[in-house]
Every structure is written in structure tokens, then in C-alpha cells.
Design an enzyme around this catalytic site. Sequence first.
Site, PDB file in Angstrom:
ATOM      1  N   LYS A 158      32.001  37.219  36.058  1.00 10.41           N
ATOM      2  CA  LYS A 158      32.801  36.352  35.709  1.00 10.41           C
ATOM      3  C   LYS A 158      33.112  34.915  36.238  1.00 10.41           C
ATOM      4  O   LYS A 158      32.968  34.784  37.087  1.00 10.41           O
ATOM      5  CB  LYS A 158      34.306  37.388  35.900  1.00 10.41           C
ATOM      6  N   GLY A 164      39.282  34.271  27.913  1.00  9.96           N
ATOM      7  CA  GLY A 164      38.806  34.574  26.460  1.00  9.96           C
ATOM      8  C   GLY A 164      37.505  34.984  26.275  1.00  9.96           C
ATOM      9  O   GLY A 164      36.625  34.835  25.389  1.00  9.96           O
ATOM     10  N   ASN A 289      48.634  35.302  33.450  1.00 17.26           N
ATOM     11  CA  ASN A 289      48.781  34.364  32.537  1.00 17.26           C
ATOM     12  C   ASN A 289      50.131  33.680  32.750  1.00 17.26           C
ATOM     13  O   ASN A 289      51.130  34.324  32.373  1.00 17.26           O
ATOM     14  CB  ASN A 289      48.848  34.800  30.825  1.00 17.26           C
ATOM     15  N   ARG A 291      52.092  31.498  31.396  1.00 11.47           N
ATOM     16  CA  ARG A 291      52.743  31.096  30.141  1.00 11.47           C
ATOM     17  C   ARG A 291      53.376  32.061  29.116  1.00 11.47           C
ATOM     18  O   ARG A 291      53.044  33.383  29.652  1.00 11.47           O
ATOM     19  CB  ARG A 291      51.589  30.357  29.301  1.00 11.47           C
TER      20      ARG A 291
END
Length: 448
Positions: A158, A164, A289, A291
Site C-alpha cells: 500500500k 481510494g 480520515n 475530515r
Amino acid sequence: MFKKVLIANRGEIALRILRACQELKISTVAVHSTADADTMHVRLADESVCIGPAPSRQSYLNIPAILSAAEVTGADAIHPGVGFLSENATFATMIEEHGMTFIGPFPEHISSMGDKITAKKTMIDLGIPVVPGSDGSVDTEEQAIEMATKIGFPVLIKATSGGGGKGMKVAKTADEVVNAFQLARSEAKANFGDDQVYMERYLQKPRHIEVQILADSYGNVVHLGERDCSLQRRHQKVWEEAPSPGLTTAQRTHLGEIVTKAVGKMGYRGAGTLEFLFENGEFFFMEMNTRIQVEHPITEMVTGIDLVKEQIRVAAGFPLSFTQKDITFNGWAIECRVNAEDAQSFIPSPGKVNSYHAPGGFGIRVDSHLYQGYTVPPHYDSMVAKLIAHGKTREECLSRLERALGEYVIDGIKTTLPLHLKLVGSSDIKDGQYDIHWLEKNLETTLK
């Protein structure tokens, strides 16, 4: 409270933020590209500023243009929405340096959680379980082979930056490691400007579970339950629900407690989501995340809490308006992401919306910037709407969702509404029996 907020985004999330600001009696500034001059949030904002041509790098990723728009209009805060600059620590820092407030976390938390290796190390230190894998980046083919043998096959390679599904490759055997390693690095470099990768065990049939948190500047932290985002295509979420049909009450209570404790130790501020893989009763941290999430509406539906308004209040220096004991979970909610794509080939389908009718009725919510006559541009993410259903039970929620999908009319462009109609009728989906690989394994038969 802020007097004027600039919304540094587009589409449905920009409209969602604008509506929250209106309810808080805050003036709004919409920035837009030349391709988005007629979008709904631009029409409804108190002021609007064109910040560049259609390509994102010349408009929505153009930091100097956004800051100039904020200064010219006298905005005292900027909300980044999702995507684009929402998790850009440099952008957040520059906003603060210009005497405005970034409606989001502190830059240091954006930075540390944006690097997957740093995030993983941080969570280990905070007592959060992680997927077994490399301690840091894997830089050579020889290291990749050695680490894969140590972890055990299959392995997942990764990108340390981004997300995404970009820069993410699976190697099932030793012979596949070198090629997967090279492809992951190349893809990571192309998408994020950073070719660093790391490795971890590839779980066979996990669910994708995420926990929504809110924290203020005074040490108060709450979680608002989990969301199940397992229905994905090419690592892109298609359907989300809250709560998860795969967790027990004890498991979700445990997860909420360890997440809240960890976020409190971080000194985090604002809205955030910790994402996990869940398999055989175990949770493994993937990423955080920093946000608001696309799928935040389903959490709002089951808690009755406006996450965006709370996000704005916290950034303005107010404490959370509730405690963990005040949060109650009511029923079930499911969100379908509606993309401007062919439901069979998934080829993007931009163009003019000739007719548009959003479904309604009890328990139905639609977050969308579409309207009849609007032209969907080809330059951005293809998601054009989110259809959210809520019910007292999962069965009632699914029934309402099926009804609403049948009512939804978007003519002139192709959308993924036919896919969602198939999903809501699937026996596996009705039974909640799916994992992150289910959709890709069953996509062909589902679409028949």
C-alpha cells in the site's frame, strides 16, 4: 461564531456545508471553477468567486487562488469539505497564518494521520490494534520479498500517502511480490507524488468498519457509532450503513470505547473517522480520515446530530454541545452513492440532466446538487447524489430505500441507480452477509 465562511469545495458537499452555515446565520462564499459557475451552491451562496479553469489543479487545488478569494471577500474561516485540500496540512497551516480559521483538525494531526506508516505507529502507541505488517516503508524488491515471507501470504502492498485504492496491490505468492511492489510504487508516485509503500497481511473476508468521532479544544471526545462500508468496487465505497449488520452490541461498545480513548490522548480537534478491518471478531486499524466523510449522513440519521454544524462550532472555539451519555442511537440508515456512470461498464457519463425528480416520503433524504438543466462536467469525481434511507429497523430501512430508488429519476445521463436497485433486492444484502470483496465477486451476477 464566524461571520463569513468560504467553502473550498464543490458539488453536494459544498451545498451541505452552505446549508449548515445558513442555519448558523453565517454568510457564505462559494469558490468555483469555470466549469462550475452554474452549480447549486454557487447559486445559493451570498458571494461567489471564480478561482480558475476546470482542471482541479488550477482551481480547487489552487491554494493561492483560494486564499486570495477568502481575503478579498473578508472570510474569517474556510471549510475544505471532502477530497481536494481537506487533508492538506500545508493548506490548513497557511489558512491560520493568514489570520483565518481552518474548519478541521490541527495541521499536525492532518500530517501525522495522512502518512499511513506514522498513523499506524501512532495507533500502536495509543493501544489500537493494527494489521500485522512492516514497521515502516519497504524500499527495495529484496525487502519486499523478505517482508512478505515474514508476514505470510497473501500480502497487501500500500502507498503510505493517499487512499481510494490507488497504489494498492495484492501479492498472493512469492512470484507476484516484485511485480506488485513495482506497480504499487509506480501508481503511488503518479497519484500522490510519493512512491513510498508499506506491507501488511491481506485479510481474506473482512468487513470495513469505521467509527465517527467528534472532539473539541477542551479535551471532550465522543463517538457516534460505527458505519459499515464493506460494499466497495475497486476500493471505492458504493453503499454504507449504520449500524453494521455484522457487529454485536458488545463489539461496537468496545470499539467505541477504545477509539474515544485514543483520540482523547491525541488531543485531536474536530470531526474524524477511524477506519478498521473486522474479521473473526478482531478489529485492525487501517487509517484515520481527518475530515468529514462522504457517508456522514447515515450517522446523522441514527443520532439526530448535525455533524457539519458541530464541526463548525468546534472550530469556532465552542465546546461540544453534548456528552457521550447524551447520544442515543435510533434505528438504521443506509446510504447509496449515486454516480454519473454506466451501471454496467462504470464508464463516466457526464452531460446535461434533462429531467430530475428526487424521491421523498418518510425517512428519505437526498444530498445532491443536481437540478433539471444542470450539466454534469467531466472534470471531477462522478458522484452526483447520495440517497439516504432511515427506518426503525434494518428491514424497514431497506423497504424505504427500495421504494425511493424506484422513484428516483435522473434523465439525460447514465447513473448507478440500476446497480443499487439490484443490491437492495439481493438476498445476501438483505441478510447482511457481505464483506469488502462481495461486490466485486458478485458484480456480474448482481447486474444480470
